[in-house]
Design a protein around this motif. Sequence first.
Motif, PDB file in Angstrom:
ATOM      1  N   VAL A   1      72.699  44.551  28.646  1.00 20.08           N
ATOM      2  CA  VAL A   1      74.115  44.914  28.530  1.00 20.08           C
ATOM      3  C   VAL A   1      74.964  43.657  28.356  1.00 20.08           C
ATOM      4  O   VAL A   1      75.879  43.610  27.537  1.00 20.08           O
ATOM      5  CB  VAL A   1      74.551  45.743  29.763  1.00 20.08           C
ATOM      6  CG1 VAL A   1      76.049  45.835  29.895  1.00 20.08           C
ATOM      7  CG2 VAL A   1      73.931  47.130  29.710  1.00 20.08           C
TER       8      VAL A   1
ATOM      9  N   THR B   1      75.723  52.414  32.013  1.00 23.39           N
ATOM     10  CA  THR B   1      74.350  52.022  31.725  1.00 23.39           C
ATOM     11  C   THR B   1      73.448  53.217  32.013  1.00 23.39           C
ATOM     12  O   THR B   1      73.897  54.230  32.563  1.00 23.39           O
ATOM     13  CB  THR B   1      73.911  50.857  32.629  1.00 23.39           C
ATOM     14  OG1 THR B   1      73.907  51.311  33.988  1.00 23.39           O
ATOM     15  CG2 THR B   1      74.823  49.652  32.472  1.00 23.39           C
TER      16      THR B   1
ATOM     17  N   GLU C   1      68.252  45.776  32.793  1.00 27.55           N
ATOM     18  CA  GLU C   1      69.266  46.576  32.094  1.00 27.55           C
ATOM     19  C   GLU C   1      70.569  45.797  31.973  1.00 27.55           C
ATOM     20  O   GLU C   1      71.179  45.746  30.900  1.00 27.55           O
ATOM     21  CB  GLU C   1      69.487  47.883  32.857  1.00 27.55           C
ATOM     22  CG  GLU C   1      70.465  48.808  32.189  1.00 27.55           C
ATOM     23  CD  GLU C   1      70.656  50.110  32.957  1.00 27.55           C
ATOM     24  OE1 GLU C   1      71.294  51.002  32.385  1.00 27.55           O
ATOM     25  OE2 GLU C   1      70.218  50.232  34.113  1.00 27.55           O
TER      26      GLU C   1
ATOM     27  N   VAL D   1      80.264  49.616  32.769  1.00 26.80           N
ATOM     28  CA  VAL D   1      80.280  48.350  32.038  1.00 26.80           C
ATOM     29  C   VAL D   1      81.567  48.288  31.218  1.00 26.80           C
ATOM     30  O   VAL D   1      82.080  49.304  30.757  1.00 26.80           O
ATOM     31  CB  VAL D   1      79.036  48.167  31.128  1.00 26.80           C
ATOM     32  CG1 VAL D   1      77.793  47.922  31.954  1.00 26.80           C
ATOM     33  CG2 VAL D   1      78.845  49.341  30.193  1.00 26.80           C
TER      34      VAL D   1
ATOM     35  N   SER E   1      79.679  43.740  33.949  1.00 23.09           N
ATOM     36  CA  SER E   1      79.624  44.630  35.109  1.00 23.09           C
ATOM     37  C   SER E   1      81.025  44.731  35.694  1.00 23.09           C
ATOM     38  O   SER E   1      81.908  43.914  35.375  1.00 23.09           O
ATOM     39  CB  SER E   1      78.671  44.059  36.163  1.00 23.09           C
ATOM     40  OG  SER E   1      79.227  42.867  36.715  1.00 23.09           O
TER      41      SER E   1
END
Length: 161
Positions: A25, A62, A21, A68, A32
Amino acid sequence: MSVMAGVVMAVGKRAATLRAEFAVVKEQGYYSIGKAAELSGVTAKMIRHYESLQLIPKAERTAGDYRVYTQADVHTLRFIRRARTLGFSIEEIGTLLNLWRNQRRTSEQVKRLALKHIAELDTKIAELQSMRGALASLAKSCHGDSRPECPILDDLSRVPN
C-alpha cells in the motif's frame, strides 16, 4: 503443539501479512491513518470524525480492512486543520472545502465567508473584553486577604432584578 502456541503462531502470521500488505500500500502512495495523522497534524480520531462528517472522502481499505489515505487526503486534512486554527466552524469548513474543490468558484464567495467570520470574531472579542473588564473591576474591589467578605462572590450570588 499447545493451543496457546497455535494462537501465537497465527497472530505472528497475521502481523506479517499486515506488514506486507502495508508495504504494498505504501509503495502505491497510500498512508496508514497513523502516517496521515503525522503528516497532516490531525489526530487519527479526528481523521475518522472528519470522514464521518464527509469533509474528507471515505477512506479506501486494505484487504485487512485498515483505512488508507492518499496525498490528496493529507492535503485536505491540512486544509481542515488550518481552517480550524482560524476558528471556522465545521459547517463553514465544509463550505470552504466545496469552494476550494470548485474550479469555477469566485473569490468573492470565499471573501464573503471570511468577512462574515471576521465579524463573528470581532463580536466574540468584544464580549470577552467586556467580561474581562467586569471581572477585573470585581477583582480590584476584593481585598484578597483573610477577611471572609468578597465582592466577587457577592456579585456572583446576586439575584437579578
